[in-house]
Write a protein that holds these residues in place. Structure first.
Motif, PDB file in Angstrom:
ATOM      1  N   THR A 193       1.096  12.321  76.633  1.00  0.00           N
ATOM      2  CA  THR A 193       1.521  10.951  76.347  1.00  0.00           C
ATOM      3  C   THR A 193       2.217  10.331  77.557  1.00  0.00           C
ATOM      4  OG1 THR A 193       1.820  11.529  74.015  1.00  0.00           O
ATOM      5  CG2 THR A 193       2.852   9.499  74.778  1.00  0.00           C
ATOM      6  N   ALA A 194       3.062  11.113  78.234  1.00  0.00           N
ATOM      7  CA  ALA A 194       3.745  10.614  79.427  1.00  0.00           C
ATOM      8  C   ALA A 194       2.739  10.254  80.520  1.00  0.00           C
ATOM      9  CB  ALA A 194       4.738  11.649  79.940  1.00  0.00           C
ATOM     10  N   ALA A 195       1.702  11.092  80.670  1.00  0.00           N
ATOM     11  CA  ALA A 195       0.680  10.803  81.674  1.00  0.00           C
ATOM     12  C   ALA A 195      -0.033   9.487  81.370  1.00  0.00           C
ATOM     13  CB  ALA A 195      -0.320  11.955  81.746  1.00  0.00           C
ATOM     14  N   ARG A 196      -0.241   9.196  80.101  1.00  0.00           N
ATOM     15  CA  ARG A 196      -0.864   7.946  79.718  1.00  0.00           C
ATOM     16  C   ARG A 196       0.012   6.747  80.105  1.00  0.00           C
ATOM     17  NH1 ARG A 196      -5.483   6.605  79.068  1.00  0.00           N
ATOM     18  NH2 ARG A 196      -5.099   5.208  77.295  1.00  0.00           N
ATOM     19  N   MET A 197       1.323   6.902  79.982  1.00  0.00           N
ATOM     20  CA  MET A 197       2.224   5.810  80.364  1.00  0.00           C
ATOM     21  C   MET A 197       2.234   5.601  81.877  1.00  0.00           C
ATOM     22  SD  MET A 197       3.223   4.693  77.509  1.00  0.00           S
ATOM     23  CE  MET A 197       1.610   5.244  76.884  1.00  0.00           C
ATOM     24  N   VAL A 198       2.143   6.693  82.621  1.00  0.00           N
ATOM     25  CA  VAL A 198       2.068   6.567  84.081  1.00  0.00           C
ATOM     26  C   VAL A 198       0.772   5.870  84.475  1.00  0.00           C
ATOM     27  CG1 VAL A 198       1.964   7.835  86.263  1.00  0.00           C
ATOM     28  CG2 VAL A 198       3.557   8.550  84.473  1.00  0.00           C
ATOM     29  N   ASP A 199      -0.339   6.217  83.785  1.00  0.00           N
ATOM     30  CA  ASP A 199      -1.609   5.535  84.057  1.00  0.00           C
ATOM     31  C   ASP A 199      -1.500   4.038  83.766  1.00  0.00           C
ATOM     32  OD1 ASP A 199      -2.730   7.912  84.774  1.00  0.00           O
ATOM     33  OD2 ASP A 199      -3.681   8.286  82.825  1.00  0.00           O
ATOM     34  N   ALA A 200      -0.652   3.692  82.791  1.00  0.00           N
ATOM     35  CA  ALA A 200      -0.452   2.281  82.450  1.00  0.00           C
ATOM     36  C   ALA A 200       0.545   1.602  83.377  1.00  0.00           C
ATOM     37  CB  ALA A 200       0.008   2.160  80.997  1.00  0.00           C
ATOM     38  N   GLN A 201       0.955   2.307  84.437  1.00  0.00           N
ATOM     39  CA  GLN A 201       1.901   1.784  85.437  1.00  0.00           C
ATOM     40  C   GLN A 201       3.264   1.467  84.822  1.00  0.00           C
ATOM     41  OE1 GLN A 201      -0.759  -1.362  87.200  1.00  0.00           O
ATOM     42  NE2 GLN A 201      -0.351  -0.230  89.094  1.00  0.00           N
ATOM     43  N   ALA A 202       3.676   2.317  83.866  1.00  0.00           N
ATOM     44  CA  ALA A 202       5.003   2.204  83.240  1.00  0.00           C
ATOM     45  C   ALA A 202       5.720   3.542  83.394  1.00  0.00           C
ATOM     46  CB  ALA A 202       4.875   1.812  81.776  1.00  0.00           C
ATOM     47  N   PRO A 249      18.929 -12.001  81.450  1.00  0.00           N
ATOM     48  CA  PRO A 249      19.503 -10.724  81.896  1.00  0.00           C
ATOM     49  C   PRO A 249      18.928  -9.524  81.146  1.00  0.00           C
ATOM     50  CG  PRO A 249      21.220 -12.368  81.615  1.00  0.00           C
ATOM     51  CD  PRO A 249      19.982 -12.944  81.021  1.00  0.00           C
ATOM     52  N   LEU A 250      18.750  -9.641  79.825  1.00  0.00           N
ATOM     53  CA  LEU A 250      18.207  -8.525  79.050  1.00  0.00           C
ATOM     54  C   LEU A 250      16.737  -8.295  79.386  1.00  0.00           C
ATOM     55  CD1 LEU A 250      18.597  -6.351  76.953  1.00  0.00           C
ATOM     56  CD2 LEU A 250      18.161  -8.046  75.160  1.00  0.00           C
ATOM     57  N   ALA A 251      15.980  -9.372  79.608  1.00  0.00           N
ATOM     58  CA  ALA A 251      14.580  -9.225  79.998  1.00  0.00           C
ATOM     59  C   ALA A 251      14.464  -8.494  81.336  1.00  0.00           C
ATOM     60  CB  ALA A 251      13.910 -10.602  80.083  1.00  0.00           C
ATOM     61  N   ALA A 252      15.373  -8.790  82.267  1.00  0.00           N
ATOM     62  CA  ALA A 252      15.368  -8.090  83.556  1.00  0.00           C
ATOM     63  C   ALA A 252      15.682  -6.614  83.363  1.00  0.00           C
ATOM     64  CB  ALA A 252      16.381  -8.738  84.503  1.00  0.00           C
ATOM     65  N   THR A 253      16.608  -6.293  82.458  1.00  0.00           N
ATOM     66  CA  THR A 253      16.933  -4.902  82.161  1.00  0.00           C
ATOM     67  C   THR A 253      15.720  -4.180  81.592  1.00  0.00           C
ATOM     68  OG1 THR A 253      19.261  -5.428  81.754  1.00  0.00           O
ATOM     69  CG2 THR A 253      18.412  -3.394  80.785  1.00  0.00           C
ATOM     70  N   VAL A 254      14.993  -4.826  80.695  1.00  0.00           N
ATOM     71  CA  VAL A 254      13.801  -4.221  80.094  1.00  0.00           C
ATOM     72  C   VAL A 254      12.756  -3.943  81.162  1.00  0.00           C
ATOM     73  CG1 VAL A 254      11.882  -4.636  78.511  1.00  0.00           C
ATOM     74  CG2 VAL A 254      14.221  -5.189  77.813  1.00  0.00           C
ATOM     75  N   ARG A 255      12.538  -4.888  82.063  1.00  0.00           N
ATOM     76  CA  ARG A 255      11.564  -4.680  83.136  1.00  0.00           C
ATOM     77  C   ARG A 255      11.950  -3.480  83.996  1.00  0.00           C
ATOM     78  NH1 ARG A 255      11.554 -10.466  83.139  1.00  0.00           N
ATOM     79  NH2 ARG A 255      13.134 -10.530  84.782  1.00  0.00           N
ATOM     80  N   THR A 256      13.246  -3.342  84.260  1.00  0.00           N
ATOM     81  CA  THR A 256      13.698  -2.200  85.044  1.00  0.00           C
ATOM     82  C   THR A 256      13.492  -0.901  84.284  1.00  0.00           C
ATOM     83  OG1 THR A 256      15.375  -3.552  86.157  1.00  0.00           O
ATOM     84  CG2 THR A 256      15.690  -1.181  86.198  1.00  0.00           C
ATOM     85  N   ARG A 257      13.773  -0.904  82.987  1.00  0.00           N
ATOM     86  CA  ARG A 257      13.670   0.313  82.186  1.00  0.00           C
ATOM     87  C   ARG A 257      12.238   0.810  82.038  1.00  0.00           C
ATOM     88  NH1 ARG A 257      18.175   3.260  82.115  1.00  0.00           N
ATOM     89  NH2 ARG A 257      20.018   2.008  81.610  1.00  0.00           N
ATOM     90  N   VAL A 258      11.260  -0.084  81.990  1.00  0.00           N
ATOM     91  CA  VAL A 258       9.873   0.370  81.874  1.00  0.00           C
ATOM     92  C   VAL A 258       9.323   0.837  83.215  1.00  0.00           C
ATOM     93  CG1 VAL A 258       9.421  -1.132  79.912  1.00  0.00           C
ATOM     94  CG2 VAL A 258       8.846  -1.916  82.220  1.00  0.00           C
ATOM     95  N   GLY A 259      10.019   0.521  84.302  1.00  0.00           N
ATOM     96  CA  GLY A 259       9.624   1.040  85.604  1.00  0.00           C
ATOM     97  C   GLY A 259       9.132   0.022  86.598  1.00  0.00           C
ATOM     98  N   LEU A 260       9.305  -1.267  86.313  1.00  0.00           N
ATOM     99  CA  LEU A 260       8.902  -2.278  87.286  1.00  0.00           C
ATOM    100  C   LEU A 260       9.910  -2.348  88.429  1.00  0.00           C
ATOM    101  CD1 LEU A 260       7.660  -5.260  85.094  1.00  0.00           C
ATOM    102  CD2 LEU A 260       6.289  -3.839  86.612  1.00  0.00           C
ATOM    103  N   PRO A 261       9.462  -2.414  89.671  1.00  0.00           N
ATOM    104  CA  PRO A 261      10.406  -2.529  90.793  1.00  0.00           C
ATOM    105  C   PRO A 261      11.086  -3.887  90.785  1.00  0.00           C
ATOM    106  CG  PRO A 261       8.161  -2.779  91.572  1.00  0.00           C
ATOM    107  CD  PRO A 261       8.054  -2.391  90.122  1.00  0.00           C
TER     108      PRO A 261
END
Length: 468
Positions: A193-202, A249-261
């Protein structure tokens, strides 16, 4: 070899603050470098040592070969260059040169740098001037490049959305089949499942999924802990899928948490920043260095992050217990303390501890931080007048003036820093900086019991003791 703090200094030409031995040793990337640097911290191996009025020191260190190693350090960074083949940052020769400076600055002849040192010093300060000019000169529009970057960002967001929707289905299947049955599936379920999330660029989602795999073997009560973590993962999924409706601010936190630079884009804050702690943690194939700072005037706490490839220490480093006059640019996000180190003004100087709070007030600090970032494991806090004492299942820090205490986090119980804290306290109250979270209090640095900060512009008490 080159070590840089990430922002070039602005030489003042004035007196340079003298480093302490403890501050120099805090820069060592590991124990082996610390021991090797200590052996080179005397005048014996060195020749041609000198210093200028803007914070640069240099010297020739005798090695096993016929040619001595050329070492130069800019103490305002700190940053250094050495002709040795070491891949560690800083190398033992740079540490030895700084230790010699800390113990006997009369061993350095004041004057102009040697030719080989001058080239590096001039290049470093020239880059600082160029960066300053670029920062004030603006730039031309990058319309086509910006449009291409926007399209790439949109495509990645679409892939992350697909991954989040798939993860929601998998979580629903997991709960439908019962959490108690997950220990029979092994780690393969989580790894796939984790590999699938990495493939999804998250990658942020992938990292959280991998952490679920270790919970089933974490001892009694694991189904409850697994349910809690699944709930947080579901919350992050749904937050991403509904990010357009979230406050900025919360939207920016979410973007950071999913792995967006993310990029530092806030208003720069200039302050006298006290270096509270510095420590490295392995993170897969890279090493992450965390440096905590406290602004003397602003009262803000900031986190600097830098990264190094496997086997190499991150480049950014600052002396723990010192104060730097510098600008920090914050990253976006609710409750996000991460910042980027910008221009430094002048040199480092020793300082006392930051103001602290009582142990009983620390959980409320963590609770407030959770309102801005629900996925936060811990947040920084300085505890004033606490005493480390043993408890039934480990250790805790007890308030010296009230009937309250905080458990010390399990991660700290196996570190030698715990015994440093106990020895420093000696049964008396100390000031301790660390992180408070749902696992307890994790101490990172402590100050001598006699140290209570600055009085009339003068630093009082003893040095800081690193616990990590």
């Amino acid at each position: 070899m080159l070590l840089s703090h990430g922002g070039e200094p602005s030489p003042t030409g004035g007196p340079v603050a003298r480093w302490s031995v403890e501050q120099v040793l805090a820069l060592a990337p590991d124990d082996a470098s610390r021991k090797a640097g200590t052996r080179l911290g005397t005048a014996g191996p060195w020749s041609g040592t000198g210093r200028d009025g803007a914070g640069a020191v240099w010297g020739l260190c005798k090695g096993s070969g016929s040619t001595p190693y050329r070492t130069v350090v800019d103490t305002t960074g700190p940053a250094c260059s050495c002709s040795c083949p070491s891949r560690k940052f800083p190398c033992k020769h740079a540490l030895g040169l700084l230790l010699l400076l800390a113990s006997d600055d009369t061993a350095f002849r004041p004057g102009e740098p040697a030719d080989w040192a001058a080239a590096w010093i001039e290049g470093r300060r020239g880059r600082a001037a160029e960066q300053a000019g670029a920062a004030t000169g603006g730039g031309a529009s990058r319309g086509p490049a910006d449009a291409a970057a926007k399209k790439r960002a949109e495509r990645r967001a679409e892939r992350i959305t697909g991954g989040a929707e798939e993860l929601e289905r998998r979580l629903a299947d997991l709960l439908r089949g019962g959490l108690a049955a997950t220990d029979r599936s092994g780690y393969g379920l989580w790894d796939e499942t984790a590999a699938r999330m990495v493939d999804a660029q998250a990658p942020g989602l992938g990292a959280r999924v991998r952490e679920l795999g270790a919970i089933t073997g974490s001892g009694p009560g694991w189904p409850v802990r697994l349910l809690e973590e699944c709930g947080l993962l579901h919350l992050l999924d749904t937050a991403w899928l509904g990010r357009e409706r979230l406050p900025d601010p919360l939207a920016a936190t979410v973007r950071t948490r999913v792995g967006l630079p993310m990029s530092a884009e806030g208003v720069p804050v200039r302050d006298r920043w006290l270096v509270l702690a510095q420590y490295d943690t392995p993170d897969g194939r890279i090493v992450t260095r965390r440096i905590w700072l406290y602004g003397r005037e602003s009262g803000r706490t900031a986190l600097l992050l830098s990264f190094g490839a496997a086997g190499r220490s991150p480049a950014q480093t600052l002396p723990v217990g010192a104060t730097i006059d510098a600008e920090l640019t914050p990253y976006p996000g609710g409750g996000q303390l991460r910042a980027e180190l910008g221009e430094q003004f002048g040199t480092t100087a020793p300082a006392g501890p930051p103001p602290g709070i009582a142990a009983a007030a620390a959980p409320a600090v963590y609770g407030t931080a959770l309102r801005e970032d629900p996925w936060l494991d811990a947040c920084p806090v300085t505890l004033h007048d606490v005493i480390p004492v043993p408890s039934e299942d480990g250790w805790q820090v007890a308030d010296a003036h009230a009937d309250s205490a905080l458990p010390i986090a399990p991660a700290a119980l196996s570190r030698p820093g715990l015994w440093k804290l106990v020895a420093l306290s000696g049964g008396g109250p100390v000031t301790v900086f660390g992180e408070i979270g749902h696992r307890g209090f994790d101490p990172f640095a402590a100050w001598d019991p006699g140290e209570r900060g600055e009085v009339g512009g003068r630093t009082t008490g003893g040095p800081v003791v690193q616990l990590v």
